[in-house]
Design a protein around this motif. Sequence first.
Motif, short mmCIF file in Angstrom:
data_model
loop_
_atom_site.label_atom_id
_atom_site.label_comp_id
_atom_site.label_asym_id
_atom_site.label_seq_id
_atom_site.Cartn_x
_atom_site.Cartn_y
_atom_site.Cartn_z
N THR A 74 0.80 -1.23 0.00
CA THR A 74 0.00 0.00 0.00
C THR A 74 0.83 1.28 0.00
N SER A 123 -6.32 14.13 1.61
CA SER A 123 -7.47 14.22 0.70
C SER A 123 -7.15 15.19 -0.43
N ASP A 164 -8.58 5.91 -10.47
CA ASP A 164 -8.68 4.55 -9.93
C ASP A 164 -7.45 4.11 -9.12
N ALA A 165 -6.64 5.07 -8.65
CA ALA A 165 -5.44 4.70 -7.89
C ALA A 165 -5.75 4.55 -6.41
N GLY A 166 -6.81 5.19 -5.95
CA GLY A 166 -7.14 5.09 -4.53
C GLY A 166 -6.10 5.72 -3.63
N VAL A 167 -5.52 6.86 -4.05
CA VAL A 167 -4.52 7.52 -3.22
C VAL A 167 -5.19 7.98 -1.94
N ARG A 168 -4.64 7.54 -0.81
CA ARG A 168 -5.20 7.86 0.50
C ARG A 168 -4.39 8.91 1.23
N THR A 224 0.49 6.56 -0.27
CA THR A 224 -0.25 5.44 0.30
C THR A 224 -1.53 5.29 -0.51
N LYS A 225 -1.83 4.06 -0.92
CA LYS A 225 -3.02 3.81 -1.74
C LYS A 225 -3.90 2.76 -1.08
N THR A 226 -5.15 2.74 -1.48
CA THR A 226 -6.10 1.78 -0.92
C THR A 226 -6.37 0.62 -1.85
N THR A 227 -5.98 0.73 -3.10
CA THR A 227 -6.27 -0.34 -4.06
C THR A 227 -5.30 -1.49 -3.91
N ASP A 273 -4.07 -3.07 -6.36
CA ASP A 273 -3.24 -3.13 -7.56
C ASP A 273 -1.77 -2.98 -7.20
#
Length: 161
Positions: free
Chosen positions: A30, A50, A68-72, A84-87, A89
């Motif tokens: 992640t 955010s 679609d990267a889900g960057v958190r 940091t990402k949530t996906t 992938d």
Amino acid sequence: MSGLRPGSVRRLVEDMDGEITITAEPVDPTRCKFVVSKLLYAGGLRRFTSAEEARGSPLAEGLFAIPDAGVREVLVAGNVITVTKTTPDPWQAMGRQVGQAIRAALASGAPPVAPKPAAAEAPVNDDALYERVAALFDEQVNPMVARHGGRVELIDVQDGA
């Protein structure tokens, strides 16, 4: 190189001043640390959680905008960015897009990361500050000090100090 693999991967990018080297170092599935050969932010550490917090900072805006990267979370300190990402992938799937966001931020002419907004200073009530510090001592400091046979006691707080 076609993507990011565990370990370090180097990608060279042309800039008006010459080469920019971006090294990707995946920390875990992640989080990935990107080390850039140019200074991105000299003001210590900036943390963005955010897209709204990222407004005004082209680098963070670009990272949160990756589809679609889900960057958190984005952390920037000096020439290092940790994303940091949530996906689920793998980093190979978004490494190129992170590199493009870094390059775009550096090419924009604006500082890649805006300075931290000034925090509004609220007046400090001595009694409230005393209670907060005393609680910190009791909950976090004294248990550690007690292991060595000691105790720390707060005597007074005056004028917020």
